[in-house]
Design an enzyme around this catalytic site. Structure first.
Site: not given
Ligand code: ZN
Ligand code: CA
Ligand code: ZN
Length: 488
Positions: A226-227, A230, A236
């Site tokens: 997930h990170e 980014h 998101h």
């Molecule tokens: Zn996030």
């Protein structure tokens, strides 16, 4: 920067009710307003300030009825598919208490960093480790998390040990120097900065959490994947099926990425046109302007049908070439670096057909069609030279495989069903060549993709198989899969 959160059910927090990552979100018609104790207001205020850009009251007052507070609560409820009442009801407070990513759900307008990397090969480095897991486990979970995005895009991630990389990965606690302190156990799990110079791309994990490789605690692979979304420029998602949903999800057997995630990463890293928000760096070369220019780039090193074009020692590592891609396996360390050849040897923008290493010269020779490069240390010397240097007749315009036999001082060149022998001491071709491979190497009677010499054995790479050949006894003594050489 971003952070991610966790799903409900697995946390040791006082979370009630169904996991909100479940596919059905049924707003409760009759959710009873909670008594709204002061502690909830504090939680909500902190949450909305961190993730929804609620401005701090200059006097430090918290008012649940103020228009900006109510509108931020509604923004948050809309994001998570809750009833947009603007009230701190139990669903809302439960969501606010869920472990999550530290990256805001709404754009911080101060964030004017670039939105994507202006390149397809991105380096990363792991700084401070957690003590929750062995280092090697952290290494492999991080690598796997990057490969989630690599498989879905044209991106390649190369680990750097220099401490100088696009994405710096670190486990830290509380205040750690970037104005976004972590909050102890629960709450924020991690955050990452979008692409950019300096802190851009850097990814921090809250080491107050219990990081695991399984289904208890917080699964490092899922949070890291997930990170890294980014760190690549993704925001998101409101879709609970997406990896980029802000709250934590325990590992799921199906695809980690939703179709939305795949579409978003490919929209961001489609063949480079003119992107207004490019980070411009290192403009000296960029042969990777379009993914169509490097077919086969995203090779799965553990594919059962993996083949190599060339394999050679180079210094204290073994280099595995396939098309324009390269894996580098260090002889002592356990890790494998990989990426386009040009990322490691900027002069070489082609594939490599054959390669060999002469230890006493500390030199590797990399052959592409009728030319070869000399590599000393990790430096490609000068321009490529013609293969005729070795005394080949003019009709030899490419080589399938080459290997240097330390014991005899000979370099053998394999071409279709014949081979040549070059005397490296006298720098002449041996008399009587070419000879048939099948006559001199019993058991090896097909075209050879690559050859590698070690400790009196020649390893012949033939398709996805490797024949281990005892050079003294003239005997094939074993067969293995090529991918096993890359630790699979
Ligand atoms: Zn996030
Ligand atoms: Ca935390
Ligand atoms: Zn941080």
């Amino acid at each position: 920067m971003h952070a991610m959160l966790l799903s409900c059910c697995v946390l040791g927090l006082t979370m009630l009710g169904p996991c909100f990552t479940a596919p059905t979100f049924i707003p409760e018609e009759d959710s009873t307003p909670t008594p709204e104790p002061q502690v909830d207001l504090k939680l909500a205020t902190d949450y909305l300030q961190q993730y929804y850009n609620l401005q701090k009251d200059p006097l430090g007052r918290m008012k649940r009825s103020g228009p900006s507070f109510v509108s931020k609560v509604k923004d948050m409820q809309i994001f998570f598919g809750l009833n947009a009442t603007g009230e701190l009801n139990s669903d809302t407070l439960e969501m606010m208490g869920s472990p999550r990513c530290g990256v805001p759900d709404v754009e911080e307008y101060s964030n004017n960093q670039g939105t994507r990397w202006n390149k397809n090969v991105i380096t990363y480095s792991i700084g401070r480790y957690t003590r929750d897991l062995p280092r090697s486990t952290v290494d492999s979970l991080i690598e796997s998390a990057f490969s989630v995005w690599a498989r879905a895009s044209g991106l390649t991630f190369v680990r750097s040990h220099s401490g100088n990389a696009d994405i710096m990965v670190e486990f830290v606690t509380h205040a750690h120097g970037d104005l976004h302190p972590f909050d102890g156990p629960g709450g924020t799990l991690a955050h990452a900065f979008g692409p950019g110079l300096g802190v851009g791309g850097d990814t921090h994990f809250d080491d107050s959490e219990r990081w695991t490789a399984g289904g208890t605690g917080f699964n490092l692979f899922v949070v890291a994947a997930h990170e890294f979304g980014h760190a690549l420029g993704l925001k998101h998602s409101r879709n609970p099926e997406s990896l980029m949903y802000p709250t934590y999800k325990s590992p799921h057997p199906t695809n980690l990425l939703s179709l939305e995630d795949v579409a978003n990463i490919n929209a961001l890293y489609s063949p480079v046109g003119v992107h207004p928000n490019h980070i411009l760096r290192g403009s000296q070369y960029n042969p990777w302007l379009s993914r169509s220019l490097f077919p086969g780039l995203m090779q799965d090193r553990c594919a059962p049908d993996l083949t190599f074009d060339a394999v050679s020692t180079l210094g204290d590592a073994t280099f595995f070439f396939k098309e324009r891609y390269l894996w580098i396996k260090h002889n002592r360390q356990n890790d494998i670096k990989e990426g386009p050849i040009v990322n490691f040897m900027p002069k070489i923008e082609t594939s490599i057909d054959a390669a060999f290493w002469i230890p006493r010269r500390s030199t590797a020779y990399l052959i592409h069609e009728s030319m070869f490069w000399t590599v000393k240390g990790s430096v490609v010397k000068g321009k490529p030279r013609p293969l005729s240097h070795f005394g080949f007749p003019a009709w030899v315009q490419d080589v399938d495989a080459a290997v240097h036999i330390v014991k005899t001082g000979r370099t053998l060149f394999f071409i279709h069903d014949v081979y040549w022998s070059f005397n490296e001491n006298r720098k002449v071709m041996d008399f009587g060549y070419p000879k048939y491979i099948s006559e001199d190497f019993p058991g090896v009677n097909t075209m050879i993709n690559a050859a590698f010499y070690k400790d009196n054995f020649i390893y012949f790479f033939v398709g996805p198989q490797v024949y281990k050949y005892n050079y003294t006894q003239k005997l094939v003594v074993g067969v293995e899969n090529a991918s096993s050489w890359l630790g699979c």
